[in-house]
Write a protein that holds these residues in place. Structure first.
Motif, PDB file in Angstrom:
ATOM      1  N   GLN A  79       0.824  -1.214   0.000  1.00  9.69           N
ATOM      2  CA  GLN A  79       0.000   0.000   0.000  1.00  9.69           C
ATOM      3  C   GLN A  79       0.851   1.254   0.000  1.00  9.69           C
ATOM      4  OE1 GLN A  79      -4.175  -0.878   1.992  1.00  9.69           O
ATOM      5  NE2 GLN A  79      -2.594  -0.899   3.558  1.00  9.69           N
ATOM      6  N   SER A  80       2.086   1.117  -0.483  1.00 11.55           N
ATOM      7  CA  SER A  80       3.008   2.249  -0.457  1.00 11.55           C
ATOM      8  C   SER A  80       2.535   3.409  -1.334  1.00 11.55           C
ATOM      9  CB  SER A  80       4.406   1.798  -0.901  1.00 11.55           C
ATOM     10  OG  SER A  80       4.356   1.210  -2.189  1.00 11.55           O
ATOM     11  N   HIS A  81       1.632   3.130  -2.256  1.00  8.15           N
ATOM     12  CA  HIS A  81       1.109   4.186  -3.129  1.00  8.15           C
ATOM     13  C   HIS A  81       0.026   5.012  -2.445  1.00  8.15           C
ATOM     14  CE1 HIS A  81      -1.534   0.728  -3.497  1.00  8.15           C
ATOM     15  NE2 HIS A  81      -2.478   1.509  -3.972  1.00  8.15           N
ATOM     16  N   LEU A  82      -0.402   4.581  -1.250  1.00  3.73           N
ATOM     17  CA  LEU A  82      -1.450   5.296  -0.518  1.00  3.73           C
ATOM     18  C   LEU A  82      -0.857   6.099   0.636  1.00  3.73           C
ATOM     19  CD1 LEU A  82      -4.136   2.456  -0.194  1.00  3.73           C
ATOM     20  CD2 LEU A  82      -4.099   4.312  -1.868  1.00  3.73           C
ATOM     21  N   ALA A  83      -1.515   7.198   0.984  1.00  2.00           N
ATOM     22  CA  ALA A  83      -1.120   7.961   2.169  1.00  2.00           C
ATOM     23  C   ALA A  83      -1.466   7.153   3.408  1.00  2.00           C
ATOM     24  CB  ALA A  83      -1.841   9.310   2.181  1.00  2.00           C
ATOM     25  N   ILE A  84      -0.754   7.415   4.507  1.00  2.00           N
ATOM     26  CA  ILE A  84      -0.938   6.635   5.725  1.00  2.00           C
ATOM     27  C   ILE A  84      -2.372   6.708   6.239  1.00  2.00           C
ATOM     28  CG2 ILE A  84      -0.200   8.532   7.203  1.00  2.00           C
ATOM     29  CD1 ILE A  84       0.463   4.755   7.786  1.00  2.00           C
ATOM     30  N   ASP A  85      -3.030   7.872   6.080  1.00  2.00           N
ATOM     31  CA  ASP A  85      -4.402   8.006   6.558  1.00  2.00           C
ATOM     32  C   ASP A  85      -5.385   7.190   5.723  1.00  2.00           C
ATOM     33  OD1 ASP A  85      -4.001   9.664   4.391  1.00  2.00           O
ATOM     34  OD2 ASP A  85      -5.363  11.224   5.095  1.00  2.00           O
ATOM     35  N   GLN A  86      -4.974   6.832   4.490  1.00  2.86           N
ATOM     36  CA  GLN A  86      -5.797   5.954   3.668  1.00  2.86           C
ATOM     37  C   GLN A  86      -5.527   4.487   3.982  1.00  2.86           C
ATOM     38  OE1 GLN A  86      -4.476   7.911  -0.132  1.00  2.86           O
ATOM     39  NE2 GLN A  86      -6.659   7.844  -0.592  1.00  2.86           N
ATOM     40  N   ARG A  87      -4.284   4.179   4.306  1.00  8.99           N
ATOM     41  CA  ARG A  87      -3.915   2.797   4.610  1.00  8.99           C
ATOM     42  C   ARG A  87      -4.663   2.262   5.826  1.00  8.99           C
ATOM     43  NH1 ARG A  87       2.614   3.632   4.491  1.00  8.99           N
ATOM     44  NH2 ARG A  87       2.734   4.644   2.442  1.00  8.99           N
ATOM     45  N   VAL A  88      -4.874   3.117   6.815  1.00 10.47           N
ATOM     46  CA  VAL A  88      -5.507   2.656   8.047  1.00 10.47           C
ATOM     47  C   VAL A  88      -6.979   2.317   7.838  1.00 10.47           C
ATOM     48  CG1 VAL A  88      -3.907   3.952   9.490  1.00 10.47           C
ATOM     49  CG2 VAL A  88      -6.062   5.011   8.786  1.00 10.47           C
ATOM     50  N   LEU A  89      -7.544   2.726   6.715  1.00 13.04           N
ATOM     51  CA  LEU A  89      -8.952   2.455   6.434  1.00 13.04           C
ATOM     52  C   LEU A  89      -9.168   1.085   5.800  1.00 13.04           C
ATOM     53  CD1 LEU A  89     -10.010   5.932   4.970  1.00 13.04           C
ATOM     54  CD2 LEU A  89     -10.274   5.102   7.318  1.00 13.04           C
ATOM     55  N   THR A  90      -8.087   0.415   5.413  1.00  8.82           N
ATOM     56  CA  THR A  90      -8.195  -0.900   4.786  1.00  8.82           C
ATOM     57  C   THR A  90      -8.773  -1.918   5.757  1.00  8.82           C
ATOM     58  OG1 THR A  90      -6.303  -0.473   3.329  1.00  8.82           O
ATOM     59  CG2 THR A  90      -6.873  -2.782   3.719  1.00  8.82           C
ATOM     60  N   ASN A  91      -9.634  -2.783   5.262  1.00 12.16           N
ATOM     61  CA  ASN A  91     -10.164  -3.882   6.074  1.00 12.16           C
ATOM     62  C   ASN A  91      -9.171  -5.030   5.986  1.00 12.16           C
ATOM     63  OD1 ASN A  91     -11.503  -5.976   7.284  1.00 12.16           O
ATOM     64  ND2 ASN A  91     -13.380  -5.787   6.086  1.00 12.16           N
ATOM     65  N   TYR A  92      -8.320  -5.156   6.989  1.00  7.59           N
ATOM     66  CA  TYR A  92      -7.244  -6.148   6.973  1.00  7.59           C
ATOM     67  C   TYR A  92      -7.726  -7.556   7.306  1.00  7.59           C
ATOM     68  CZ  TYR A  92      -4.203  -2.119   6.616  1.00  7.59           C
ATOM     69  OH  TYR A  92      -3.596  -0.963   6.179  1.00  7.59           O
ATOM     70  N   ASP A  93      -9.002  -7.692   7.575  1.00  9.41           N
ATOM     71  CA  ASP A  93      -9.559  -9.015   7.864  1.00  9.41           C
ATOM     72  C   ASP A  93     -10.402  -9.536   6.706  1.00  9.41           C
ATOM     73  OD1 ASP A  93      -9.008  -9.565  10.957  1.00  9.41           O
ATOM     74  OD2 ASP A  93      -9.392  -7.440  10.687  1.00  9.41           O
ATOM     75  N   HIS A  94     -10.401  -8.817   5.605  1.00 11.46           N
ATOM     76  CA  HIS A  94     -11.133  -9.248   4.411  1.00 11.46           C
ATOM     77  C   HIS A  94     -10.168  -9.942   3.457  1.00 11.46           C
ATOM     78  CE1 HIS A  94     -13.463  -9.027   0.669  1.00 11.46           C
ATOM     79  NE2 HIS A  94     -14.533  -8.885   1.450  1.00 11.46           N
ATOM     80  N   PRO A  95     -10.616 -10.977   2.746  1.00 13.09           N
ATOM     81  CA  PRO A  95      -9.731 -11.691   1.817  1.00 13.09           C
ATOM     82  C   PRO A  95      -9.046 -10.781   0.800  1.00 13.09           C
ATOM     83  CG  PRO A  95     -11.760 -12.917   2.126  1.00 13.09           C
ATOM     84  CD  PRO A  95     -11.945 -11.624   2.848  1.00 13.09           C
ATOM     85  N   SER A  96      -9.693  -9.689   0.396  1.00 14.02           N
ATOM     86  CA  SER A  96      -9.116  -8.806  -0.614  1.00 14.02           C
ATOM     87  C   SER A  96      -7.863  -8.084  -0.125  1.00 14.02           C
ATOM     88  CB  SER A  96     -10.149  -7.770  -1.065  1.00 14.02           C
ATOM     89  OG  SER A  96     -10.543  -6.942   0.018  1.00 14.02           O
ATOM     90  N   ALA A  97      -7.625  -8.068   1.189  1.00 15.24           N
ATOM     91  CA  ALA A  97      -6.447  -7.389   1.729  1.00 15.24           C
ATOM     92  C   ALA A  97      -5.162  -8.162   1.453  1.00 15.24           C
ATOM     93  CB  ALA A  97      -6.602  -7.171   3.236  1.00 15.24           C
ATOM     94  N   LEU A 125      -6.362 -18.669   5.322  1.00 18.33           N
ATOM     95  CA  LEU A 125      -5.770 -19.662   4.434  1.00 18.33           C
ATOM     96  C   LEU A 125      -6.794 -20.635   3.875  1.00 18.33           C
ATOM     97  CD1 LEU A 125      -2.542 -20.567   6.454  1.00 18.33           C
ATOM     98  CD2 LEU A 125      -2.734 -19.028   4.488  1.00 18.33           C
ATOM     99  N   LEU A 126      -7.736 -21.053   4.718  1.00 15.88           N
ATOM    100  CA  LEU A 126      -8.689 -22.076   4.285  1.00 15.88           C
ATOM    101  C   LEU A 126      -9.917 -21.478   3.611  1.00 15.88           C
ATOM    102  CD1 LEU A 126      -8.538 -24.541   7.311  1.00 15.88           C
ATOM    103  CD2 LEU A 126      -7.118 -24.435   5.257  1.00 15.88           C
ATOM    104  N   ASN A 127      -9.973 -20.149   3.524  1.00 15.83           N
ATOM    105  CA  ASN A 127     -11.100 -19.493   2.854  1.00 15.83           C
ATOM    106  C   ASN A 127     -10.901 -19.441   1.340  1.00 15.83           C
ATOM    107  OD1 ASN A 127     -13.556 -17.548   3.030  1.00 15.83           O
ATOM    108  ND2 ASN A 127     -12.034 -16.364   1.873  1.00 15.83           N
ATOM    109  N   ASP A 128      -9.656 -19.520   0.894  1.00 13.08           N
ATOM    110  CA  ASP A 128      -9.320 -19.345  -0.518  1.00 13.08           C
ATOM    111  C   ASP A 128      -9.196 -20.712  -1.205  1.00 13.08           C
ATOM    112  OD1 ASP A 128      -7.706 -19.038  -2.937  1.00 13.08           O
ATOM    113  OD2 ASP A 128      -7.399 -16.966  -2.277  1.00 13.08           O
ATOM    114  N   PRO A 129     -10.047 -21.008  -2.186  1.00  7.70           N
ATOM    115  CA  PRO A 129      -9.991 -22.316  -2.859  1.00  7.70           C
ATOM    116  C   PRO A 129      -8.647 -22.604  -3.514  1.00  7.70           C
ATOM    117  CG  PRO A 129     -12.055 -21.188  -3.382  1.00  7.70           C
ATOM    118  CD  PRO A 129     -11.182 -20.200  -2.668  1.00  7.70           C
ATOM    119  N   ALA A 130      -8.027 -21.582  -4.122  1.00  6.10           N
ATOM    120  CA  ALA A 130      -6.734 -21.789  -4.779  1.00  6.10           C
ATOM    121  C   ALA A 130      -5.656 -22.138  -3.768  1.00  6.10           C
ATOM    122  CB  ALA A 130      -6.341 -20.538  -5.561  1.00  6.10           C
ATOM    123  N   LEU A 131      -5.732 -21.529  -2.592  1.00  9.12           N
ATOM    124  CA  LEU A 131      -4.774 -21.857  -1.540  1.00  9.12           C
ATOM    125  C   LEU A 131      -5.025 -23.254  -0.986  1.00  9.12           C
ATOM    126  CD1 LEU A 131      -4.208 -18.672   0.662  1.00  9.12           C
ATOM    127  CD2 LEU A 131      -2.474 -20.050  -0.495  1.00  9.12           C
TER     128      LEU A 131
END
Length: 210
Positions: free
Chosen positions: A49-67, A118-124
């Motif tokens: 997330q280096s392309h984002l400002a720090i105040d934007q990074r903290v808004l990420t949902n780090y518990d969602h698979p897309s993270a 890990l077990l949520n992703d079929p490819a994994l």
């Protein structure tokens, strides 16, 4: 490395996954040597997330698979199975993005992978030969998370509880808990379950002896 065995250790945040994996790894390394076992962490594969400002990074949902960049983790596991060395990313919890440094991971007979989704992703899941789920009560996980995030990650109690309520708890019921159905072994009492640790160690010894 056609005979490589990949073992997933999944479960909620602060459920004892890292402790479980670390205990198994350290005890077996002391007994058998470190060149035959490697460890990967799903947290290392949080998206850059280096392309984002720090105040934007903290808004990420780090518990969602897309993270997570799970596609990179899948690629690395395939390369390790093929006998290739990989460079695992490193992630800064304070800066909420990857750092420049990586960790070299060499092919091994047994590869341990730990992470929440890990077990949520079929490819994994296709990459795992054995799957373990740490079934630790959520209230215990929350208490551990509070202590960890304050002491190790410089977080405030308010930010921890807000994140837990808005993201962590919903993600557990939406993604993590359902993935328990894909586990071969469900472990209670977190990373201090000595019987479960001995079961996995015994299985790994058998694999290494083949």
């Amino acid at each position: 490395m056609g005979n490589t065995t990949v073992i997933a250790i999944a479960g909620p945040s602060a459920s004892g996954k890292s402790l479980f994996a670390s205990t198994v790894y350290q005890e077996l390394v002391a007994e058998l040597g470190g060149e035959r076992i490697s460890v990967l962490s799903e947290d290392a594969y949080y998206r850059d997330q280096s392309h984002l400002a720090i105040d934007q990074r903290v808004l990420t949902n780090y518990d969602h698979p897309s993270a997570f960049e799970h596609e990179l983790l899948v690629e690395h596991l395939k390369k390790l199975r093929a006998g290739e060395t990989v460079h695992m990313p490193q992630y800064s919890y304070r800066e909420h993005t990857r750092v420049e440094e990586t960790i070299e991971v060499t092919p091994a007979r047994v590869i341990l992978v730990e992470g929440i989704l890990l077990l949520n992703d079929p490819a994994l899941r296709e990459q795992f030969d054995i799957s373990v789920f740490m079934d630790t009560p959520l209230d215990i996980c929350l208490l551990r998370r509070i202590n960890r995030d304050i002491e190790e990650r410089g977080r405030s109690l308010t930010s921890i509880t807000e994140q837990y309520e808005n993201y962590v708890r919903p993600a557990f019921f939406n993604f993590i808990s359902p993935s328990k159905n894909y586990a071969d072994l469900v472990v209670t009492r977190g990373g201090q379950n000595e019987i479960a640790i001995d079961i996995i160690k015994t299985k790994i010894r058998q694999l290494l002896a083949e």
